[in-house]
Design an enzyme around this catalytic site. Structure first.
Site, PDB file in Angstrom:
ATOM      1  N   GLU A   1      -6.939  -6.478  -2.451  1.00 24.21           N
ATOM      2  CA  GLU A   1      -6.356  -5.235  -2.276  1.00 24.21           C
ATOM      3  C   GLU A   1      -5.258  -5.095  -3.042  1.00 24.21           C
ATOM      4  OE1 GLU A   1      -6.954  -1.876   1.055  1.00 24.21           O
ATOM      5  OE2 GLU A   1      -5.906  -3.670   1.625  1.00 24.21           O
TER       6      GLU A   1
ATOM      7  N   ASN B   1       1.302   6.022   7.672  1.00 20.94           N
ATOM      8  CA  ASN B   1       0.155   5.577   7.172  1.00 20.94           C
ATOM      9  C   ASN B   1      -0.157   3.945   7.277  1.00 20.94           C
ATOM     10  OD1 ASN B   1      -1.242   8.009   6.487  1.00 20.94           O
ATOM     11  ND2 ASN B   1       0.281   8.140   4.720  1.00 20.94           N
TER      12      ASN B   1
ATOM     13  N   HIS C   1     -17.194 -10.535   6.559  1.00 19.77           N
ATOM     14  CA  HIS C   1     -15.649  -9.992   7.058  1.00 19.77           C
ATOM     15  C   HIS C   1     -14.895 -10.568   7.935  1.00 19.77           C
ATOM     16  CE1 HIS C   1     -13.292  -6.422   8.144  1.00 19.77           C
ATOM     17  NE2 HIS C   1     -12.895  -6.737   7.026  1.00 19.77           N
TER      18      HIS C   1
ATOM     19  N   GLU D   1      -9.563   3.841   0.684  1.00 16.59           N
ATOM     20  CA  GLU D   1      -9.659   4.206   2.102  1.00 16.59           C
ATOM     21  C   GLU D   1      -8.496   5.346   2.363  1.00 16.59           C
ATOM     22  OE1 GLU D   1      -8.833   0.356   3.390  1.00 16.59           O
ATOM     23  OE2 GLU D   1      -6.699   0.523   3.506  1.00 16.59           O
TER      24      GLU D   1
ATOM     25  N   HIS E   1      -7.701  -8.720   1.860  1.00 23.14           N
ATOM     26  CA  HIS E   1      -7.231  -7.096   1.996  1.00 23.14           C
ATOM     27  C   HIS E   1      -5.816  -7.317   2.571  1.00 23.14           C
ATOM     28  CE1 HIS E   1     -10.040  -3.676   0.754  1.00 23.14           C
ATOM     29  NE2 HIS E   1     -10.336  -4.812   0.204  1.00 23.14           N
ATOM     30  N   GLU E   2      -4.857  -6.351   2.511  1.00 22.75           N
ATOM     31  CA  GLU E   2      -3.495  -6.940   2.789  1.00 22.75           C
ATOM     32  C   GLU E   2      -3.056  -8.143   2.390  1.00 22.75           C
ATOM     33  OE1 GLU E   2      -5.916  -5.998   5.397  1.00 22.75           O
ATOM     34  OE2 GLU E   2      -5.648  -3.978   4.538  1.00 22.75           O
TER      35      GLU E   2
ATOM     36  N   GLU F   1     -11.765  -9.747   9.723  1.00 26.53           N
ATOM     37  CA  GLU F   1     -10.270  -9.111   9.982  1.00 26.53           C
ATOM     38  C   GLU F   1      -9.605 -10.003  10.929  1.00 26.53           C
ATOM     39  OE1 GLU F   1      -8.773  -6.066   8.836  1.00 26.53           O
ATOM     40  OE2 GLU F   1      -7.391  -7.339   9.954  1.00 26.53           O
TER      41      GLU F   1
ATOM     42  N   GLU G   1       0.850  -1.288   0.070  1.00 25.91           N
ATOM     43  CA  GLU G   1       0.041   0.121  -0.007  1.00 25.91           C
ATOM     44  C   GLU G   1       0.897   1.224   0.008  1.00 25.91           C
ATOM     45  OE1 GLU G   1      -3.119  -0.470   2.982  1.00 25.91           O
ATOM     46  OE2 GLU G   1      -3.390  -2.411   2.156  1.00 25.91           O
TER      47      GLU G   1
HETATM   48  C1  NOJ Z   1      -8.041  -2.522   6.047  1.00 28.32           C
HETATM   49  C2  NOJ Z   1      -8.668  -2.706   4.889  1.00 28.32           C
HETATM   50  O1  NOJ Z   1      -8.244  -2.532   3.801  1.00 28.32           O
HETATM   51  C3  NOJ Z   1     -10.216  -1.930   4.990  1.00 28.32           C
HETATM   52  O2  NOJ Z   1     -10.768  -1.959   3.831  1.00 28.32           O
HETATM   53  C4  NOJ Z   1     -11.008  -2.445   6.215  1.00 28.32           C
HETATM   54  O3  NOJ Z   1     -11.909  -1.866   6.431  1.00 28.32           O
HETATM   55  C5  NOJ Z   1     -10.106  -2.554   7.550  1.00 28.32           C
HETATM   56  N1  NOJ Z   1      -8.830  -3.153   7.276  1.00 28.32           N
HETATM   57  C6  NOJ Z   1     -10.872  -3.230   8.553  1.00 28.32           C
HETATM   58  O4  NOJ Z   1     -10.701  -4.571   8.343  1.00 28.32           O
HETATM   59 CA    CA Z   2      -5.783  -1.901   3.342  1.00 24.18          CA
END
Ligand code: NOJ
Ligand code: CA
Length: 714
Positions: free
Chosen positions: A507, A200, A418, A513, A488-489, A420, A179
């Site tokens: 991503e 960031n 989702h 974001e 993502h990541e 995370e 990123e």
């Molecule tokens: C980073 C992700 O790129 C983003 O889309 C997400 O909202 C946050 N992490 C929380 O999981």
């Molecule tokens: Ca991200």
């Protein structure tokens, strides 16, 4: 499916030759089908493997050596002889279950060169080269042989000797995150280390002056080159270390500070493909299917459970600070307690989810992502002890998961789950079966995964072999459960969607974001004129376009702790619309808050735009300046066109010759207003309709940071 079989049976034509000769100085030449790209392989006088690539007779990669450094064994470097070669030609057409085009042609010539050491160890090593008309690729095979069964690779050294100080679009060779903003510099000025302290990023590690891939370049002659890898599996991500003096790049694998090696493999094994896309025009890089072609054919027989979609989400509001992921509970002895501390800002409530579902259903969007639905967010960013915090099955008290799923189904909107993980990877590995079982029981077929933060266990990085294997495990387990993954990541995309079409998007770049909270003011207007020629060459992107409230009027001053500046999206509104065509993904978010779309005339474009394509035509573009793409929707055969420009306003001429002969299309044109400007007046736009046929060429004005979106209906 019938059509797919037809092509598989009739078109592949494979010829295999085997020569056996023992030679040291012979040159092995491989030509692409049209003869435009050539690879030469030759052992050096001391028996070291080296290669050279030319395009239209001109060298593009000069003599470059390849060797391996191993733990507990001598280097695999020199004293080789060629003990055999095998040639192969393939010309097949295969069908994508979803994609930027239905049919893909895969046409190449291949040579496999078997080497053996003349010294005592007598190790055998095969180099496989493929020449396509849109570039070249090669990989290494280590066959079963005598000696140690397990190889510990401390470094792969694949050189790419450039022929000059090319202009490069690059991001640093970060072992933890992609990123970063793209830098545009001559090769000699690549300086990844200066990007190492990035406020960031929740994780970043840039040990040497290296770039990540895809890295794209333009030579002084105007030739475009892009370097990447394909089929990354059970190996480490390849960054490319740069020698700014000699214009040479050398592979530098991502490591782990837990081990004295970077890759551990049992014989036999093969490495990912090292790829060089070669294009005379920048736009042809985007048209190239080289990366996905280098992957194996699909392993999931039935993909009917996944339908490309536009989706809304309880997401942007958290990034703006309008609401929060967390609910305000405390954790006691491993279980979450509702101590009545719930604050009024929790986003993932049943009621809010229904509001988004209503909006989606009304506007033809068929998915909804809900983040912050499960317990654990109180202990997310910035905590060391993240293992066991998320369980992916326990909703917060104000979120009725089953009811949201039921309500969505009733309205034709499916939930995207989702997860995370907060990079507590062992926890996710342990919870995955339970988490997927819950999804299965609710008939949920897609999940957005996330890996924010430093990997636990400490010492591993997002892009090392240990994590590459984790991401692959998730993909395979998900496939078994008819679940599609939007990571993502993530680990970089290397075309694995051909083999695992449940790898729908990821991503792996600076997404939307950053415009909400990045302390550097977000993505500059040129960002999305670079991404299509770099990151997008790898595979679909979950960029999450569609912000209409460009100045972020609802943003709270401090949504992410420590970040207080005023942000905005640095494009015009028409640019946001164009991204639905320019950036390819089979899932496209409609990311802004419903109240910013309600009653907005420009929403019509997002409502109508396709997400699954019969074909794509890359019309024009220059890396970092502008790009224009047209795509034809699969079922309706309607066309959609998107064009975006950088911070410079420009006129572009669209040649509509891609349209069908003899048909008149009703075009609705969404363009920048006369006074539009990404900063001064980003929300100025105009809509007009016109009749367009194949013979038409029309010039359009794009504002600074602007765009153009056109729907063309028959
Ligand atoms: C980073 C992700 O790129 C983003 O889309 C997400 O909202 C946050 N992490 C929380 O999981
Ligand atoms: Ca991200």
């Amino acid at each position: 499916m019938k059509r797919f079989l037809f092509f598989l049976l009739l078109l592949p034509l494979a010829l295999v030759f085997t020569h056996c000769q023992k030679s040291v100085n012979q040159v092995y030449k491989l030509e692409s089908p049209s003869g435009n790209n050539n690879i030469h392989f030759q052992l050096s006088p001391d028996g070291s493997p080296r290669y050279l690539v030319s395009h239209q007779g001109k060298t593009v990669i000069d003599t470059s050596y390849i060797w391996f450094e191993l733990a507990g064994a001598p280097m695999l470097k020199s004293d080789f002889e060629v003990i055999g070669t095998e040639e192969l030609m393939l010309n097949e057409d295969w069908e994508m279950p979803w994609g930027e085009q239905r049919m893909v042609n895969n046409h190449y010539n291949q040579i496999k060169i078997s080497l053996q050491e003349r010294s005592e160890t007598h190790r055998i090593w095969n180099l496989v080269f493929r020449a396509f008309d849109d570039g070249v690729a090669f990989r290494y095979e280590f066959p079963q042989q005598e000696g140690p069964a397990e190889w510990l690779i401390t470094e792969e050294r694949t050189e790419f000797q450039l022929t000059g100080n090319h202009n490069c679009w690059w991001i640093p060779g970060d072992w933890d995150i992609y990123e970063h903003l793209y830098n545009t510099t001559p090769f000699a000025q690549i300086d990844a280390i200066s990007k190492a302290n990035n406020a960031n990023l929740a994780q970043t590690y840039i040990p040497v002056n290296a770039v990540n891939t895809p890295v794209t370049m333009r030579t002084a002659d105007g030739l475009h080159l892009s370097f990447h890898e394909a089929m990354l599996n059970d190996y480490s991500d390849m960054t490319l270390a740069v020698d700014t003096q000699t214009y040479k790049m050398t592979s530098n694998l991502v490591g782990s500070s837990r081990n004295n090696y970077k890759v551990k493999r049992q014989l036999p094994f093969e490495t990912p493909w090292r790829t060089i896309q070669i294009a005379e025009k920048a736009k042809d890089l985007i048209a190239s299917k080289l990366i996905v072609n280098l992957n194996e054919p699909g392993k999931i027989e039935d993909m009917s459970w996944f339908k490309p979609m536009k989706y809304v989400g309880i997401w942007w509001e958290m990034h703006l600070g309008v609401s929060t992921w967390d609910y305000g509970m405390t954790q006691d002895m491993g279980s979450w307690l509702d101590t009545g501390q719930k604050h009024s800002k929790h986003g993932a409530t049943t009621e809010n989810a229904k509001r988004y579902i209503d909006f989606a259903a009304k506007n033809g969007m068929t998915g909804i992502l809900v983040e912050g639905w499960n317990t654990g967010w109180e202990h997310w960013i910035g905590f060391e002890d993240r293992e066991g915090v998320f369980d992916f099955v326990t909703p917060y008290p104000d979120y009725d998961l089953k009811e949201v799923v039921r309500y969505g189904k009733e309205k034709g909107v499916e939930l995207i789950m989702h997860h995370e993980t907060s990079s507590a990877v062992t926890t996710y590995d342990q919870q995955m079966d339970t988490a997927f079982a819950l999804m299965k029981s609710l008939d949920i077929h897609a999940v957005k995964t996330g890996y924010v933060g430093k990997i636990i266990p400490k010492g591993e990085y997002h892009h090392g072999q240990w994590m590459v294997n984790h991401y692959r495990r998730v993909l395979e387990k998900a496939a078994q459960n008819q679940i599609a993954i939007n990571a993502h990541e993530p680990i970089k995309a290397t075309g694995e969607r051909r083999t695992y079409p449940n790898a729908i998007a990821r991503e792996g770049l600076r997404g939307q974001e950053f415009n909400a909270w990045a302390s550097d003011g977000g993505n500059p207007p040129e960002h999305l004129t670079i991404v299509p020629f770099t990151r997008m060459l790898a595979d679909p992107i979950d960029f999450t376009p569609g912000v209409f409230d460009i100045k972020l009027s609802k943003k709270t001053p401090n949504p992410i702790p420590g970040v207080a500046q005023k942000n905005q999206v640095n494009t015009t509104l028409a640019h946001q619309l164009a991204l639905y065509v320019v950036i390819y993904s089979p899932i496209q978010m409609v990311c802004d808050l419903p109240e910013h779309y309600e009653g907005h005339p420009a929403l019509q474009f997002i409502r109508e735009v396709g997400v699954d394509w019969e074909q794509s035509v890359i019309l024009d573009g220059e890396v970092g300046d502008f790009v224009a793409i047209a795509r034809q929707e699969k079922e309706t055969l309607n066309w959609f066109l998107g064009a975006v420009t950088d911070e410079n306003e420009r006129d572009i001429t669209i040649d509509f010759s891609f349209l069908d002969e003899g048909k008149t299309y009703l075009a609705t044109v969404y363009r920048d207003g006369a006074d539009a400007h990404w900063n001064l007046n980003p929300q100025s736009y105009q809509i007009e309709t016109m009749q367009i046929t194949k013979n038409r060429k029309t010039s359009f004005h794009l504002a600074a940071g602007g765009g153009l979106a056109i729907s063309l209906k028959q």
